[in-house]
Design a protein around this motif. Structure first.
Motif, PDB file in Angstrom:
ATOM      1  N   ARG A 115       8.558 -17.699  -1.544  1.00  0.00           N
ATOM      2  CA  ARG A 115       9.549 -17.082  -2.411  1.00  0.00           C
ATOM      3  C   ARG A 115       8.898 -16.499  -3.662  1.00  0.00           C
ATOM      4  NH1 ARG A 115      12.334 -21.328  -3.499  1.00  0.00           N
ATOM      5  NH2 ARG A 115      13.581 -21.195  -1.605  1.00  0.00           N
ATOM      6  N   THR A 116       7.951 -17.233  -4.221  1.00  0.00           N
ATOM      7  CA  THR A 116       7.253 -16.730  -5.411  1.00  0.00           C
ATOM      8  C   THR A 116       6.459 -15.473  -5.097  1.00  0.00           C
ATOM      9  OG1 THR A 116       7.073 -19.002  -6.260  1.00  0.00           O
ATOM     10  CG2 THR A 116       5.607 -17.335  -7.212  1.00  0.00           C
ATOM     11  N   LEU A 117       5.759 -15.496  -3.962  1.00  0.00           N
ATOM     12  CA  LEU A 117       4.983 -14.313  -3.563  1.00  0.00           C
ATOM     13  C   LEU A 117       5.898 -13.120  -3.307  1.00  0.00           C
ATOM     14  CD1 LEU A 117       2.333 -15.917  -1.174  1.00  0.00           C
ATOM     15  CD2 LEU A 117       1.946 -14.999  -3.462  1.00  0.00           C
ATOM     16  N   ARG A 118       7.061 -13.370  -2.704  1.00  0.00           N
ATOM     17  CA  ARG A 118       7.991 -12.279  -2.432  1.00  0.00           C
ATOM     18  C   ARG A 118       8.500 -11.664  -3.735  1.00  0.00           C
ATOM     19  NH1 ARG A 118      10.453 -14.671   1.201  1.00  0.00           N
ATOM     20  NH2 ARG A 118      12.179 -15.542   0.023  1.00  0.00           N
ATOM     21  N   GLN A 119       8.780 -12.510  -4.729  1.00  0.00           N
ATOM     22  CA  GLN A 119       9.211 -11.996  -6.027  1.00  0.00           C
ATOM     23  C   GLN A 119       8.104 -11.192  -6.696  1.00  0.00           C
ATOM     24  OE1 GLN A 119      10.407 -15.564  -8.074  1.00  0.00           O
ATOM     25  NE2 GLN A 119      12.392 -15.675  -7.029  1.00  0.00           N
ATOM     26  N   GLN A 120       6.868 -11.679  -6.576  1.00  0.00           N
ATOM     27  CA  GLN A 120       5.752 -10.934  -7.152  1.00  0.00           C
ATOM     28  C   GLN A 120       5.567  -9.597  -6.457  1.00  0.00           C
ATOM     29  OE1 GLN A 120       2.424 -13.611  -6.832  1.00  0.00           O
ATOM     30  NE2 GLN A 120       3.085 -14.899  -8.544  1.00  0.00           N
ATOM     31  N   ILE A 121       5.727  -9.586  -5.126  1.00  0.00           N
ATOM     32  CA  ILE A 121       5.593  -8.329  -4.380  1.00  0.00           C
ATOM     33  C   ILE A 121       6.671  -7.341  -4.806  1.00  0.00           C
ATOM     34  CG2 ILE A 121       5.802  -7.304  -2.088  1.00  0.00           C
ATOM     35  CD1 ILE A 121       4.413  -9.790  -0.977  1.00  0.00           C
ATOM     36  N   GLU A 122       7.913  -7.821  -4.968  1.00  0.00           N
ATOM     37  CA  GLU A 122       8.995  -6.930  -5.391  1.00  0.00           C
ATOM     38  C   GLU A 122       8.726  -6.369  -6.780  1.00  0.00           C
ATOM     39  OE1 GLU A 122      12.470  -9.293  -5.108  1.00  0.00           O
ATOM     40  OE2 GLU A 122      12.581  -9.226  -2.911  1.00  0.00           O
ATOM     41  N   ALA A 123       8.204  -7.223  -7.676  1.00  0.00           N
ATOM     42  CA  ALA A 123       7.886  -6.742  -9.028  1.00  0.00           C
ATOM     43  C   ALA A 123       6.765  -5.701  -8.982  1.00  0.00           C
ATOM     44  CB  ALA A 123       7.480  -7.917  -9.922  1.00  0.00           C
ATOM     45  N   LEU A 124       5.764  -5.946  -8.133  1.00  0.00           N
ATOM     46  CA  LEU A 124       4.672  -4.984  -8.005  1.00  0.00           C
ATOM     47  C   LEU A 124       5.148  -3.674  -7.392  1.00  0.00           C
ATOM     48  CD1 LEU A 124       1.757  -7.329  -6.845  1.00  0.00           C
ATOM     49  CD2 LEU A 124       2.011  -6.233  -9.069  1.00  0.00           C
ATOM     50  N   GLU A 125       6.059  -3.767  -6.420  1.00  0.00           N
ATOM     51  CA  GLU A 125       6.590  -2.539  -5.818  1.00  0.00           C
ATOM     52  C   GLU A 125       7.364  -1.719  -6.843  1.00  0.00           C
ATOM     53  OE1 GLU A 125       8.881  -3.903  -2.546  1.00  0.00           O
ATOM     54  OE2 GLU A 125       7.155  -3.999  -1.155  1.00  0.00           O
ATOM     55  N   THR A 126       8.152  -2.409  -7.687  1.00  0.00           N
ATOM     56  CA  THR A 126       8.875  -1.703  -8.740  1.00  0.00           C
ATOM     57  C   THR A 126       7.917  -1.059  -9.724  1.00  0.00           C
ATOM     58  OG1 THR A 126      10.707  -3.285  -8.544  1.00  0.00           O
ATOM     59  CG2 THR A 126      10.594  -1.965 -10.563  1.00  0.00           C
ATOM     60  N   GLN A 127       6.871  -1.813 -10.088  1.00  0.00           N
ATOM     61  CA  GLN A 127       5.873  -1.274 -11.005  1.00  0.00           C
ATOM     62  C   GLN A 127       5.140  -0.090 -10.373  1.00  0.00           C
ATOM     63  OE1 GLN A 127       3.032  -4.192 -12.261  1.00  0.00           O
ATOM     64  NE2 GLN A 127       2.297  -2.977 -13.987  1.00  0.00           N
ATOM     65  N   LEU A 128       4.855  -0.199  -9.073  1.00  0.00           N
ATOM     66  CA  LEU A 128       4.177   0.891  -8.380  1.00  0.00           C
ATOM     67  C   LEU A 128       5.047   2.144  -8.349  1.00  0.00           C
ATOM     68  CD1 LEU A 128       1.744   1.855  -6.744  1.00  0.00           C
ATOM     69  CD2 LEU A 128       2.843   0.950  -4.697  1.00  0.00           C
ATOM     70  N   GLN A 129       6.347   1.969  -8.111  1.00  0.00           N
ATOM     71  CA  GLN A 129       7.250   3.114  -8.126  1.00  0.00           C
ATOM     72  C   GLN A 129       7.276   3.772  -9.505  1.00  0.00           C
ATOM     73  OE1 GLN A 129      11.035   1.643  -6.795  1.00  0.00           O
ATOM     74  NE2 GLN A 129      10.379   1.421  -4.661  1.00  0.00           N
ATOM     75  N   SER A 130       7.246   2.930 -10.548  1.00  0.00           N
ATOM     76  CA  SER A 130       7.221   3.483 -11.902  1.00  0.00           C
ATOM     77  C   SER A 130       5.940   4.261 -12.152  1.00  0.00           C
ATOM     78  CB  SER A 130       7.360   2.348 -12.929  1.00  0.00           C
ATOM     79  OG  SER A 130       7.263   2.845 -14.247  1.00  0.00           O
ATOM     80  N   TYR A 131       4.807   3.691 -11.705  1.00  0.00           N
ATOM     81  CA  TYR A 131       3.536   4.393 -11.857  1.00  0.00           C
ATOM     82  C   TYR A 131       3.514   5.697 -11.063  1.00  0.00           C
ATOM     83  CZ  TYR A 131       1.508   0.267 -14.094  1.00  0.00           C
ATOM     84  OH  TYR A 131       1.231  -0.752 -14.948  1.00  0.00           O
ATOM     85  N   GLU A 132       4.117   5.669  -9.870  1.00  0.00           N
ATOM     86  CA  GLU A 132       4.159   6.872  -9.048  1.00  0.00           C
ATOM     87  C   GLU A 132       4.992   7.955  -9.727  1.00  0.00           C
ATOM     88  OE1 GLU A 132       3.355   9.378  -5.856  1.00  0.00           O
ATOM     89  OE2 GLU A 132       2.443   7.471  -6.470  1.00  0.00           O
ATOM     90  N   GLU A 133       6.114   7.535 -10.305  1.00  0.00           N
ATOM     91  CA  GLU A 133       6.947   8.503 -11.020  1.00  0.00           C
ATOM     92  C   GLU A 133       6.214   9.053 -12.240  1.00  0.00           C
ATOM     93  OE1 GLU A 133      10.245  10.863 -11.758  1.00  0.00           O
ATOM     94  OE2 GLU A 133       9.695   9.677 -10.002  1.00  0.00           O
ATOM     95  N   ASP A 134       5.512   8.188 -12.955  1.00  0.00           N
ATOM     96  CA  ASP A 134       4.726   8.654 -14.108  1.00  0.00           C
ATOM     97  C   ASP A 134       3.632   9.619 -13.663  1.00  0.00           C
ATOM     98  OD1 ASP A 134       6.290   7.097 -15.725  1.00  0.00           O
ATOM     99  OD2 ASP A 134       4.850   5.435 -15.845  1.00  0.00           O
ATOM    100  N   ARG A 135       3.008   9.324 -12.517  1.00  0.00           N
ATOM    101  CA  ARG A 135       1.956  10.216 -12.031  1.00  0.00           C
ATOM    102  C   ARG A 135       2.521  11.581 -11.671  1.00  0.00           C
ATOM    103  NH1 ARG A 135       0.242  12.170  -7.453  1.00  0.00           N
ATOM    104  NH2 ARG A 135       1.870  11.062  -6.294  1.00  0.00           N
ATOM    105  N   ARG A 136       3.673  11.565 -10.985  1.00  0.00           N
ATOM    106  CA  ARG A 136       4.288  12.826 -10.614  1.00  0.00           C
ATOM    107  C   ARG A 136       4.684  13.632 -11.849  1.00  0.00           C
ATOM    108  NH1 ARG A 136       9.007  11.958  -8.561  1.00  0.00           N
ATOM    109  NH2 ARG A 136       9.217  14.001  -7.591  1.00  0.00           N
TER     110      ARG A 136
END
Length: 278
Positions: A115-136
């Motif tokens: 459960r902890t790893l899944r929460q960390q993965i979701e947080a990283l995915e959200t952060q990655l989407q933010s970084y992707e949007e910033d890159r675009r």
């Protein structure tokens, strides 16, 4: 031919008596043997039944433990309140039960880690989407890319003015000033709102909003510029406002005649922005 008993020999008479005794003993012991076998079978069946019931209980306890609902787990009460695990010790557990409880604890730890790893993965995915949007966004507003878009917009505006019958009263040089002013307002609007417009959205702004502003600027230049040199100065300023500076006199005149044109355009664009964000 019948014979009389008196004619039988003593040996034959003794043999007959012995056979009669064996038959009598067999007749007496047979029921007793049947009773003993039945009694032993009854007790043996009872013992087997008891062992089967004990095995069934052990099996149910084993499955109960594997489901993670043992007495040592946290549970939820009838009223929805969390109940703490039982405080009974494990010293009375059998070795097999200790193994089962150990496996249950390991499984619970793995569930928590998962459960902890899944929460960390979701947080990283959200952060990655933010970084992707910033890159675009960064790529979109890179000077060479964004300048190409601005040049495209200015060419579209100039083409529109040259094809418009209402713009025939202005000189070609004045049309260039008007198109440059329209491109400058387009740049301000996009950068201020961090918009990424596609070709259709860009065309809507060019056709539906900027023409009225450009005609307003064309008429305002007559009031702000007293000579062709001042008009050229205004053209250079609209073409590169970050590097070109106007003389105080022209800047003062533009500060009077441009705000009414800008106010109407910017109000219309702000209203249109809700449509762009849908």
């Amino acid at each position: 031919m019948a014979t009389d008993e008196k004619d039988q020999s003593p040996a034959e008479s003794a043999g007959g008596k012995q056979a009669n005794k064996k038959k009598l003993m067999l007749f007496i012991t047979a029921p007793i043997a049947v009773i003993l076998v039945g009694t032993l079978g009854f007790f043996a069946f009872g013992a087997l039944q008891s062992q089967h019931e004990r095995n069934q209980v052990d099996l149910e306890k084993f499955g109960f433990d594997l489901r993670g609902t043992s007495q040592f787990e946290r549970s939820e009460g009838i009223l929805g309140e969390t109940q703490l695990p039982s405080t009974f010790g494990t010293e009375n557990l059998t070795p097999a039960e200790r193994v089962v409880h150990s496996l249950v604890r390991d499984r619970e730890n793995l569930i928590i880690e998962n459960r902890t790893l899944r929460q960390q993965i979701e947080a990283l995915e959200t952060q990655l989407q933010s970084y992707e949007e910033d890159r675009r966004m960064a790529e979109y507003f890179m000077p060479e890319n964004f300048n190409q878009e601005l040049q495209r917009v200015e060419r579209m505006l100039l083409t529109y003015l040259r094809q418009s019958a209402d713009a025939q009263r202005f000189s070609n040089f004045r049309l260039e000033i008007m198109a440059a002013a329209g491109r400058m307002e387009y740049q301000r609007f996009v950068e201020a709102n961090m918009l990424m417009l596609d070709a259709v959205q860009r065309t809507e702004i060019v056709v539906d909003f900027l023409p009225a502003f450009m005609f307003c600027v064309g008429d305002a230049i007559d009031l702000a510029a007293n000579s062709f040199n001042e008009e050229r100065e205004i053209r250079d300023f609209f073409g590169n406002p970050e590097q070109q500076r106007l003389s105080p006199e022209i800047q003062e005149d533009l500060d009077i005649v441009l705000p009414p044109c800008q106010r109407e355009l910017r109000q219309g664009l702000n209203t249109h922005m809700a449509h762009l964000l849908d």
